[in-house]
Design a protein around this motif. Sequence first.
Motif, mmCIF file in Angstrom:
data_model
loop_
_atom_site.group_PDB
_atom_site.id
_atom_site.type_symbol
_atom_site.label_atom_id
_atom_site.label_comp_id
_atom_site.label_asym_id
_atom_site.label_seq_id
_atom_site.Cartn_x
_atom_site.Cartn_y
_atom_site.Cartn_z
ATOM 1 N N UNK A 199 0.840 -1.202 0.000
ATOM 2 C CA UNK A 199 0.000 0.000 0.000
ATOM 3 C C UNK A 199 0.877 1.255 0.000
ATOM 4 N N UNK A 200 2.058 1.139 0.634
ATOM 5 C CA UNK A 200 3.030 2.235 0.653
ATOM 6 C C UNK A 200 4.402 1.639 0.346
ATOM 7 N N UNK A 201 5.092 2.207 -0.628
ATOM 8 C CA UNK A 201 6.415 1.730 -0.980
ATOM 9 C C UNK A 201 7.465 2.807 -0.798
ATOM 10 N N UNK A 202 8.548 2.478 -0.134
ATOM 11 C CA UNK A 202 9.636 3.424 0.105
ATOM 12 C C UNK A 202 10.930 2.841 -0.455
ATOM 13 N N UNK A 203 11.522 3.527 -1.429
ATOM 14 C CA UNK A 203 12.818 3.115 -1.967
ATOM 15 C C UNK A 203 13.887 3.813 -1.134
ATOM 16 N N UNK A 204 14.486 3.053 -0.231
ATOM 17 C CA UNK A 204 15.452 3.643 0.707
ATOM 18 C C UNK A 204 16.242 2.543 1.390
ATOM 19 N N UNK A 205 17.367 2.945 1.978
ATOM 20 C CA UNK A 205 18.117 2.036 2.837
ATOM 21 C C UNK A 205 17.321 1.836 4.129
ATOM 22 N N UNK A 206 17.185 0.590 4.602
ATOM 23 C CA UNK A 206 16.415 0.335 5.823
ATOM 24 C C UNK A 206 16.865 1.163 7.021
ATOM 25 N N UNK A 207 18.202 1.315 7.200
ATOM 26 C CA UNK A 207 18.701 2.078 8.344
ATOM 27 C C UNK A 207 18.267 3.538 8.265
ATOM 28 N N UNK A 208 18.295 4.110 7.060
ATOM 29 C CA UNK A 208 17.889 5.505 6.908
ATOM 30 C C UNK A 208 16.403 5.661 7.195
#
Length: 316
Positions: free
Chosen positions: A286-295
Amino acid sequence: MRQSSLEVLNVGCQLAVECHGKLGAIVIESDVSADELIRLASLCHYIILVQDRINPFEEDLYIRDLVSVCRQYKPNVFLLSATLFGKSIAPAIAVQLQVGLTADCTELRMDSSALIQIRPALGGELLAEIKTLNNHIQMATVASGGVQAAPPQAFLHTGTQLFKVDTAISRIELTDWRKAELSATPEHSEIVVGVGRGIKYENEFLAIRKFAQDIGASIGFTRAVIDESWADERNLIGQTGKSIKPRIYFAFGISGAIHHITGIRGAQYIIAVNTDREAPIFKYAHYGIVAEPLQFITDISKHLAAQREPSPAADG
């Protein structure tokens, strides 16, 4: 009464309604309290109470009792929960009854008197519909966590069937046992944090575990993480593990293979965090975030901390 038992009762209620049949529950006396029997009485047409005191580890006696009940009462459909215990005894029961068995069903329905058994197949790439032909008992196990628990009342109780068996001695010798320290399990949690193959470093793994603790979530894993011996198989989510239906599911470093998606279809909101913008998980999230998990964890933790801090106006 365990959640998995209530889930199987719910499926049984639905099937009985569909085929205009009757629902019965088999109860081993050592496993149920008086209050639980009263609750069962509001859910079932019949309760078959087996008067036998069995040690939980004596699986051979459970198998013997359940086989004996099935031979006497000849149910059209016989269901067990696909828990570790259910998966352990179901094949032995099927062999002794000489019937087929469909394991880990995610959906069941009746077509006249035939049981349609639906389960993932070919590594979860598709859902197979199975009929057990020419069997006097149609037998299946129900995927734990994949269905809703039984409603408060489904049928009026019409009588208790008491089934007596002779006392027997188990062929299993218990030499030792120890109680495991169990953490919160994902199948009954409101918030679940999932960890996949994309989490490669220990500092990421520890940060995700702390994040789960901070937000009161349980934690689950894909098969790839289990195979790396980072986690306990009891918290495996997917086709061969648990099916979950949390309010929020965080997917960290999870690609989105169909055998994992099968286990999270019941989630109300899926929030996927992955560095690969082409990861299949984003098709289901439903929500997608392209990012490093730690950030992502750092940013959301700061936001949550700011939400908890009282405003200057409130202090004044």
